[in-house]
Design a protein around this motif. Structure first.
Motif, PDB file in Angstrom:
ATOM      1  N   MET A 276       0.853  -1.191   0.000  1.00 43.52           N
ATOM      2  CA  MET A 276       0.000   0.000   0.000  1.00 43.52           C
ATOM      3  C   MET A 276       0.883   1.234   0.000  1.00 43.52           C
ATOM      4  N   GLY A 277       0.346   2.330  -0.497  1.00 42.68           N
ATOM      5  CA  GLY A 277       1.126   3.554  -0.500  1.00 42.68           C
ATOM      6  C   GLY A 277       0.638   4.568  -1.507  1.00 42.68           C
ATOM      7  N   ILE A 278       1.572   5.418  -1.928  1.00 47.50           N
ATOM      8  CA  ILE A 278       1.303   6.515  -2.846  1.00 47.50           C
ATOM      9  C   ILE A 278       1.851   6.134  -4.221  1.00 47.50           C
ATOM     10  N   TYR A 279       1.082   6.421  -5.261  1.00 44.06           N
ATOM     11  CA  TYR A 279       1.496   6.069  -6.611  1.00 44.06           C
ATOM     12  C   TYR A 279       1.313   7.253  -7.545  1.00 44.06           C
ATOM     13  N   ALA A 280       1.939   7.161  -8.691  1.00 45.27           N
ATOM     14  CA  ALA A 280       1.772   8.171  -9.730  1.00 45.27           C
ATOM     15  C   ALA A 280       1.607   7.485 -11.076  1.00 45.27           C
ATOM     16  N   ILE A 281       0.788   8.088 -11.914  1.00 47.44           N
ATOM     17  CA  ILE A 281       0.735   7.735 -13.323  1.00 47.44           C
ATOM     18  C   ILE A 281       1.424   8.902 -14.011  1.00 47.44           C
ATOM     19  N   ARG A 282       2.598   8.642 -14.566  1.00 43.45           N
ATOM     20  CA  ARG A 282       3.448   9.716 -15.071  1.00 43.45           C
ATOM     21  C   ARG A 282       3.522   9.697 -16.594  1.00 43.45           C
TER      22      ARG A 282
ATOM     23  N   GLN B 140       2.092  14.297 -13.769  1.00 41.02           N
ATOM     24  CA  GLN B 140       1.668  13.059 -13.119  1.00 41.02           C
ATOM     25  C   GLN B 140       0.339  13.194 -12.399  1.00 41.02           C
ATOM     26  N   TYR B 141      -0.315  12.052 -12.283  1.00 45.64           N
ATOM     27  CA  TYR B 141      -1.556  11.901 -11.540  1.00 45.64           C
ATOM     28  C   TYR B 141      -1.196  11.168 -10.259  1.00 45.64           C
ATOM     29  N   LEU B 142      -1.503  11.747  -9.105  1.00 47.85           N
ATOM     30  CA  LEU B 142      -1.149  11.138  -7.822  1.00 47.85           C
ATOM     31  C   LEU B 142      -2.359  10.467  -7.198  1.00 47.85           C
ATOM     32  N   GLY B 143      -2.107   9.360  -6.502  1.00 55.15           N
ATOM     33  CA  GLY B 143      -3.163   8.662  -5.791  1.00 55.15           C
ATOM     34  C   GLY B 143      -2.596   7.856  -4.642  1.00 55.15           C
ATOM     35  N   ALA B 144      -3.489   7.346  -3.812  1.00 53.13           N
ATOM     36  CA  ALA B 144      -3.119   6.508  -2.673  1.00 53.13           C
ATOM     37  C   ALA B 144      -4.004   5.281  -2.674  1.00 53.13           C
ATOM     38  N   SER B 145      -3.448   4.155  -2.254  1.00 54.65           N
ATOM     39  CA  SER B 145      -4.234   2.924  -2.236  1.00 54.65           C
ATOM     40  C   SER B 145      -3.718   1.958  -1.175  1.00 54.65           C
ATOM     41  N   VAL B 146      -4.628   1.175  -0.630  1.00 49.98           N
ATOM     42  CA  VAL B 146      -4.248   0.114   0.302  1.00 49.98           C
ATOM     43  C   VAL B 146      -3.829  -1.145  -0.457  1.00 49.98           C
ATOM     44  N   ASN B 147      -3.976  -1.113  -1.774  1.00 48.22           N
ATOM     45  CA  ASN B 147      -3.597  -2.261  -2.603  1.00 48.22           C
ATOM     46  C   ASN B 147      -3.029  -1.738  -3.920  1.00 48.22           C
ATOM     47  N   LEU B 148      -1.720  -1.496  -3.958  1.00 53.88           N
ATOM     48  CA  LEU B 148      -1.087  -0.908  -5.136  1.00 53.88           C
ATOM     49  C   LEU B 148      -1.208  -1.770  -6.388  1.00 53.88           C
ATOM     50  N   PRO B 149      -0.974  -3.085  -6.327  1.00 56.87           N
ATOM     51  CA  PRO B 149      -1.141  -3.876  -7.557  1.00 56.87           C
ATOM     52  C   PRO B 149      -2.561  -3.780  -8.123  1.00 56.87           C
ATOM     53  N   ALA B 150      -3.556  -3.778  -7.257  1.00 61.68           N
ATOM     54  CA  ALA B 150      -4.944  -3.716  -7.715  1.00 61.68           C
ATOM     55  C   ALA B 150      -5.277  -2.350  -8.315  1.00 61.68           C
ATOM     56  N   ILE B 151      -4.778  -1.271  -7.705  1.00 66.89           N
ATOM     57  CA  ILE B 151      -5.098   0.056  -8.230  1.00 66.89           C
ATOM     58  C   ILE B 151      -4.420   0.280  -9.575  1.00 66.89           C
ATOM     59  N   PHE B 152      -3.205  -0.241  -9.748  1.00 65.68           N
ATOM     60  CA  PHE B 152      -2.551  -0.104 -11.057  1.00 65.68           C
ATOM     61  C   PHE B 152      -3.387  -0.803 -12.128  1.00 65.68           C
TER      62      PHE B 152
ATOM     63  N   GLN C   7      -6.041   4.378   6.270  1.00 67.02           N
ATOM     64  CA  GLN C   7      -6.508   5.481   5.425  1.00 67.02           C
ATOM     65  C   GLN C   7      -6.024   6.853   5.900  1.00 67.02           C
ATOM     66  N   ALA C   8      -6.029   7.111   7.204  1.00 69.00           N
ATOM     67  CA  ALA C   8      -5.574   8.423   7.703  1.00 69.00           C
ATOM     68  C   ALA C   8      -4.094   8.634   7.398  1.00 69.00           C
ATOM     69  N   ASP C   9      -3.296   7.581   7.553  1.00 66.22           N
ATOM     70  CA  ASP C   9      -1.865   7.685   7.243  1.00 66.22           C
ATOM     71  C   ASP C   9      -1.647   7.892   5.743  1.00 66.22           C
ATOM     72  N   LEU C  10      -2.434   7.203   4.921  1.00 72.12           N
ATOM     73  CA  LEU C  10      -2.327   7.380   3.470  1.00 72.12           C
ATOM     74  C   LEU C  10      -2.748   8.792   3.055  1.00 72.12           C
TER      75      LEU C  10
ATOM     76  N   GLN D 218     -10.616  17.168  -5.804  1.00 72.81           N
ATOM     77  CA  GLN D 218     -10.298  16.241  -4.716  1.00 72.81           C
ATOM     78  C   GLN D 218      -9.056  15.438  -5.046  1.00 72.81           C
ATOM     79  N   ARG D 219      -8.391  14.988  -4.020  1.00 68.24           N
ATOM     80  CA  ARG D 219      -7.234  14.116  -4.212  1.00 68.24           C
ATOM     81  C   ARG D 219      -7.730  12.708  -4.522  1.00 68.24           C
ATOM     82  N   ALA D 220      -6.916  12.000  -5.283  1.00 62.88           N
ATOM     83  CA  ALA D 220      -7.291  10.632  -5.660  1.00 62.88           C
ATOM     84  C   ALA D 220      -6.971   9.689  -4.518  1.00 62.88           C
ATOM     85  N   LEU D 221      -7.991   9.220  -3.827  1.00 61.49           N
ATOM     86  CA  LEU D 221      -7.816   8.288  -2.717  1.00 61.49           C
ATOM     87  C   LEU D 221      -8.602   7.030  -3.020  1.00 61.49           C
ATOM     88  N   THR D 222      -7.898   5.900  -3.060  1.00 61.55           N
ATOM     89  CA  THR D 222      -8.593   4.647  -3.360  1.00 61.55           C
ATOM     90  C   THR D 222      -8.141   3.564  -2.428  1.00 61.55           C
TER      91      THR D 222
END
Length: 122
Positions: free
Chosen positions: A18-24, A31-43, A92-95, A118-122
């Motif tokens: 989990m963490g912060i990602y970018a589509i660059r 870049q497009y920034l987002g956060a997710s508890v499941n990085l492979p799934a969000i990609f 979620q609060a930490d993300l 809004q920020r991209a939070l998933t």
């Protein structure tokens, strides 16, 4: 317990990255920034949305259509670890905090705007 049961239990106990990602956009660095508890799934989800023309960020979607998938990269910017001693951890609060820091660090002219400000939070 059989080996198969142990393997199944170990698999279910695994936590995804989990963490912060970018589509660059490689050409400009935008870049497009987002956060997710499941990085492979969000990609996977982001790619599918972009490929089908259903992404929530119109500017990103337009660049994807115009320049193609190869013009973009999916990058993990920051990874958050699951605490070993807190099985009920709600990240979620930490993300949210970590994503806010990445927005502050990044020049706003170099970011795709999130929908409705809004920020991209998933």
């Amino acid at each position: 317990m059989t080996d198969r049961q142990a393997l199944k239990r170990a698999y279910k106990a695994q936590r995804p990255a989990m963490g912060i990602y970018a589509i660059r956009f490689r050409r400009t660095g935008r870049q497009y920034l987002g956060a997710s508890v499941n990085l492979p799934a969000i990609f996977n989800r982001e790619r599918i949305q972009l490929r089908t023309g259903a992404h929530r960020c119109d500017a990103l979607q337009q660049d994807w259509r115009q320049h193609g998938e190869d013009a973009f990269e999916f990058v993990v910017l920051d990874e958050l670890s699951w605490p070993e001693d807190a099985p009920d951890y709600q990240p979620q609060a930490d993300l949210d905090t970590l994503l806010a820091l990445w927005f502050e660090r990044s020049p706003s002219a170099n970011l795709y705007a999130a929908p409705r400000g809004q920020r991209a939070l998933t």
